[in-house]
Design a protein around this motif. Structure first.
Motif, PDB file in Angstrom:
ATOM      1  N   PRO A   7       6.086  19.141 -12.021  1.00  0.00           N
ATOM      2  CA  PRO A   7       5.348  17.595 -12.094  1.00  0.00           C
ATOM      3  C   PRO A   7       4.062  17.845 -11.661  1.00  0.00           C
ATOM      4  O   PRO A   7       3.055  17.297 -12.011  1.00  0.00           O
ATOM      5  CB  PRO A   7       6.445  17.003 -10.974  1.00  0.00           C
ATOM      6  N   SER A   8       3.634  18.839 -10.926  1.00  0.00           N
ATOM      7  CA  SER A   8       2.151  19.056 -10.391  1.00  0.00           C
ATOM      8  C   SER A   8       1.447  19.347 -11.438  1.00  0.00           C
ATOM      9  O   SER A   8       0.287  18.960 -11.104  1.00  0.00           O
ATOM     10  CB  SER A   8       2.126  19.915  -9.051  1.00  0.00           C
ATOM     11  N   ALA A   9       1.961  20.058 -12.454  1.00  0.00           N
ATOM     12  CA  ALA A   9       1.240  20.478 -13.741  1.00  0.00           C
ATOM     13  C   ALA A   9       0.537  19.125 -14.328  1.00  0.00           C
ATOM     14  O   ALA A   9      -0.260  19.179 -15.015  1.00  0.00           O
ATOM     15  CB  ALA A   9       2.184  21.375 -14.478  1.00  0.00           C
ATOM     16  N   LEU A  10       1.409  18.019 -14.424  1.00  0.00           N
ATOM     17  CA  LEU A  10       0.778  16.861 -15.032  1.00  0.00           C
ATOM     18  C   LEU A  10      -0.398  16.384 -14.218  1.00  0.00           C
ATOM     19  O   LEU A  10      -1.079  15.508 -15.037  1.00  0.00           O
ATOM     20  CB  LEU A  10       1.926  15.650 -14.729  1.00  0.00           C
ATOM     21  N   PRO A  15      -6.788  15.989 -18.702  1.00  0.00           N
ATOM     22  CA  PRO A  15      -6.902  14.328 -18.586  1.00  0.00           C
ATOM     23  C   PRO A  15      -6.460  13.738 -19.658  1.00  0.00           C
ATOM     24  O   PRO A  15      -5.829  12.642 -19.778  1.00  0.00           O
ATOM     25  CB  PRO A  15      -8.006  13.731 -17.679  1.00  0.00           C
ATOM     26  N   GLU A  16      -7.239  14.169 -20.725  1.00  0.00           N
ATOM     27  CA  GLU A  16      -7.020  13.576 -22.037  1.00  0.00           C
ATOM     28  C   GLU A  16      -5.371  13.806 -22.821  1.00  0.00           C
ATOM     29  O   GLU A  16      -5.106  13.017 -23.502  1.00  0.00           O
ATOM     30  CB  GLU A  16      -7.967  14.212 -22.904  1.00  0.00           C
ATOM     31  N   GLN A  17      -4.846  14.659 -22.164  1.00  0.00           N
ATOM     32  CA  GLN A  17      -3.370  14.899 -22.662  1.00  0.00           C
ATOM     33  C   GLN A  17      -2.464  14.701 -21.613  1.00  0.00           C
ATOM     34  O   GLN A  17      -1.375  14.731 -21.806  1.00  0.00           O
ATOM     35  CB  GLN A  17      -3.286  16.569 -22.837  1.00  0.00           C
ATOM     36  N   ARG A  18      -2.833  13.967 -20.507  1.00  0.00           N
ATOM     37  CA  ARG A  18      -1.928  13.559 -19.582  1.00  0.00           C
ATOM     38  C   ARG A  18      -0.700  12.665 -19.983  1.00  0.00           C
ATOM     39  O   ARG A  18       0.435  12.801 -19.473  1.00  0.00           O
ATOM     40  CB  ARG A  18      -2.676  12.757 -18.268  1.00  0.00           C
ATOM     41  N   GLU A  20       0.473  12.124 -22.814  1.00  0.00           N
ATOM     42  CA  GLU A  20       1.375  13.036 -23.876  1.00  0.00           C
ATOM     43  C   GLU A  20       2.289  13.936 -23.164  1.00  0.00           C
ATOM     44  O   GLU A  20       3.656  13.911 -23.323  1.00  0.00           O
ATOM     45  CB  GLU A  20       0.804  13.632 -24.753  1.00  0.00           C
ATOM     46  N   ALA A  21       1.792  14.428 -21.892  1.00  0.00           N
ATOM     47  CA  ALA A  21       2.464  15.416 -21.111  1.00  0.00           C
ATOM     48  C   ALA A  21       3.460  14.703 -20.401  1.00  0.00           C
ATOM     49  O   ALA A  21       4.593  15.059 -20.216  1.00  0.00           O
ATOM     50  CB  ALA A  21       1.377  16.416 -20.325  1.00  0.00           C
ATOM     51  N   TRP A  22       3.041  13.693 -19.800  1.00  0.00           N
ATOM     52  CA  TRP A  22       4.102  12.667 -19.112  1.00  0.00           C
ATOM     53  C   TRP A  22       5.149  12.318 -19.728  1.00  0.00           C
ATOM     54  O   TRP A  22       6.156  12.326 -19.337  1.00  0.00           O
ATOM     55  CB  TRP A  22       2.949  11.422 -18.481  1.00  0.00           C
ATOM     56  N   LYS A  23       4.965  11.941 -21.076  1.00  0.00           N
ATOM     57  CA  LYS A  23       5.897  11.501 -21.964  1.00  0.00           C
ATOM     58  C   LYS A  23       6.857  12.426 -22.283  1.00  0.00           C
ATOM     59  O   LYS A  23       8.122  12.265 -22.452  1.00  0.00           O
ATOM     60  CB  LYS A  23       5.450  10.499 -23.396  1.00  0.00           C
ATOM     61  N   ALA A  24       6.380  13.822 -22.673  1.00  0.00           N
ATOM     62  CA  ALA A  24       7.090  14.864 -22.930  1.00  0.00           C
ATOM     63  C   ALA A  24       8.034  15.280 -21.661  1.00  0.00           C
ATOM     64  O   ALA A  24       9.248  15.567 -21.679  1.00  0.00           O
ATOM     65  CB  ALA A  24       6.304  16.025 -23.318  1.00  0.00           C
ATOM     66  N   TRP A  25       7.643  15.096 -20.539  1.00  0.00           N
ATOM     67  CA  TRP A  25       8.268  15.563 -19.336  1.00  0.00           C
ATOM     68  C   TRP A  25       9.366  14.355 -19.087  1.00  0.00           C
ATOM     69  O   TRP A  25      10.583  14.835 -18.735  1.00  0.00           O
ATOM     70  CB  TRP A  25       7.152  15.546 -18.210  1.00  0.00           C
ATOM     71  N   LEU A  26       9.008  13.270 -19.156  1.00  0.00           N
ATOM     72  CA  LEU A  26      10.080  12.247 -19.140  1.00  0.00           C
ATOM     73  C   LEU A  26      11.303  12.341 -19.922  1.00  0.00           C
ATOM     74  O   LEU A  26      12.497  12.350 -19.645  1.00  0.00           O
ATOM     75  CB  LEU A  26       9.502  10.797 -19.279  1.00  0.00           C
ATOM     76  N   ASP A  27      11.105  12.780 -21.453  1.00  0.00           N
ATOM     77  CA  ASP A  27      11.906  13.273 -22.443  1.00  0.00           C
ATOM     78  C   ASP A  27      13.023  14.313 -21.728  1.00  0.00           C
ATOM     79  O   ASP A  27      14.026  14.337 -21.982  1.00  0.00           O
ATOM     80  CB  ASP A  27      11.158  13.354 -23.517  1.00  0.00           C
ATOM     81  N   ASP A  28      12.237  15.191 -21.319  1.00  0.00           N
ATOM     82  CA  ASP A  28      12.719  16.535 -20.792  1.00  0.00           C
ATOM     83  C   ASP A  28      13.943  16.231 -19.730  1.00  0.00           C
ATOM     84  O   ASP A  28      15.088  16.493 -19.793  1.00  0.00           O
ATOM     85  CB  ASP A  28      12.023  17.401 -20.230  1.00  0.00           C
TER      86      ASP A  28
END
Length: 60
Positions: A7-10, A15-18, A20-28
């Motif tokens: 989670p700290s990687a988020l 910042p421009e990809q945050r 999208e990365a957050w959504k992918a992490w929640l999907d995981d």
């Protein structure tokens, strides 16, 4: 086994990809939860909490 990012990687990522990365992490996490719920009860059992270690005297 499901591999995902820490989670700290988020917070430290681009910042421009945050978003999208957050959504992918929640999907995981959602996928992991679904797998966990299908597991037999003996697999879903929580591990016992770690016992504190005894102090060991050090000699110089």
């Amino acid at each position: 086994m499901l591999v995902t990012l820490h989670p700290s990687a988020l917070l430290r990522g681009d910042p421009e990809q945050r978003a999208e990365a957050w959504k992918a992490w929640l999907d995981d996490l959602s996928q992991a939860s679904a797998i966990f719920e299908k597991a037999p009860p003996r697999v879903r059992k929580r591990a016992a909490p770690a016992r504190p270690r005894k102090a060991v005297a050090q000699t110089a």
